[in-house]
Write a protein that holds these residues in place. Structure first.
Motif, PDB file in Angstrom:
ATOM      1  N   SER A  36      25.483  60.855 -34.198  1.00 32.95           N
ATOM      2  CA  SER A  36      24.583  62.008 -34.269  1.00 32.95           C
ATOM      3  C   SER A  36      23.361  61.808 -33.371  1.00 32.95           C
ATOM      4  O   SER A  36      22.530  62.694 -33.272  1.00 32.95           O
ATOM      5  N   THR A  37      23.253  60.673 -32.713  1.00 35.63           N
ATOM      6  CA  THR A  37      22.121  60.422 -31.834  1.00 35.63           C
ATOM      7  C   THR A  37      22.339  61.100 -30.481  1.00 35.63           C
ATOM      8  O   THR A  37      23.469  61.371 -30.085  1.00 35.63           O
ATOM      9  N   LYS A  38      21.260  61.348 -29.789  1.00 38.71           N
ATOM     10  CA  LYS A  38      21.344  61.959 -28.470  1.00 38.71           C
ATOM     11  C   LYS A  38      21.491  60.905 -27.374  1.00 38.71           C
ATOM     12  O   LYS A  38      21.788  61.221 -26.238  1.00 38.71           O
ATOM     13  N   LYS A  39      21.276  59.621 -27.720  1.00 44.11           N
ATOM     14  CA  LYS A  39      21.408  58.542 -26.741  1.00 44.11           C
ATOM     15  C   LYS A  39      22.887  58.255 -26.484  1.00 44.11           C
ATOM     16  O   LYS A  39      23.728  58.469 -27.364  1.00 44.11           O
ATOM     17  N   SER A  70      20.789  53.470 -31.646  1.00 39.53           N
ATOM     18  CA  SER A  70      20.418  54.192 -32.855  1.00 39.53           C
ATOM     19  C   SER A  70      19.610  53.296 -33.788  1.00 39.53           C
ATOM     20  O   SER A  70      19.747  52.079 -33.748  1.00 39.53           O
TER      21      SER A  70
END
Length: 111
Positions: A36-39, A70
């Protein structure tokens, strides 16, 4: 059950267990296919322990630190089964702990 090697789950995530020592301790890398992280997702270190059992259907647990992309940590527990087709299959359950900004937000930190 020999955990050493590559494993893949239904979502396309993969883990590599390097070597299980005589005490059942192991390390490896987890390559998640979901986040769910954007990284950008990166392989993450894992450490674990396997209960060595004579019938080969061992239990095990491991921790994955997603520190490269994350602010979360996951723990997995499971068991290895010898399937009817002779292939080893892992069944696991997991908990994921995400970092939250304050104690009142603790309720939403674990899935």
């Amino acid at each position: 059950c020999n955990l050493t090697g590559w494993w893949e789950n239904d979502l396309g995530s993969k883990m590599q267990v390097f070597e299980v020592d005589k005490d059942g301790t192991f390390s490896g890398e987890y390559h998640t296919a979901v986040s769910s992280t954007k990284k950008p997702i990166q392989p993450s270190p894992l450490t674990g322990s396997q209960h060595l059992d004579e019938d080969g259907q061992c239990t095990f647990g491991f921790t994955v630190n997603w520190k490269k992309f994350s602010d979360s940590t996951a723990v997995f527990v499971g068991q290895c089964f010898n399937g009817d087709d002779g292939k080893e299959v892992l069944h696991t359950s997991w908990l994921l702990r995400e970092k939250v900004d304050s104690e009142p937000d603790d309720w939403k930190a674990t899935r």
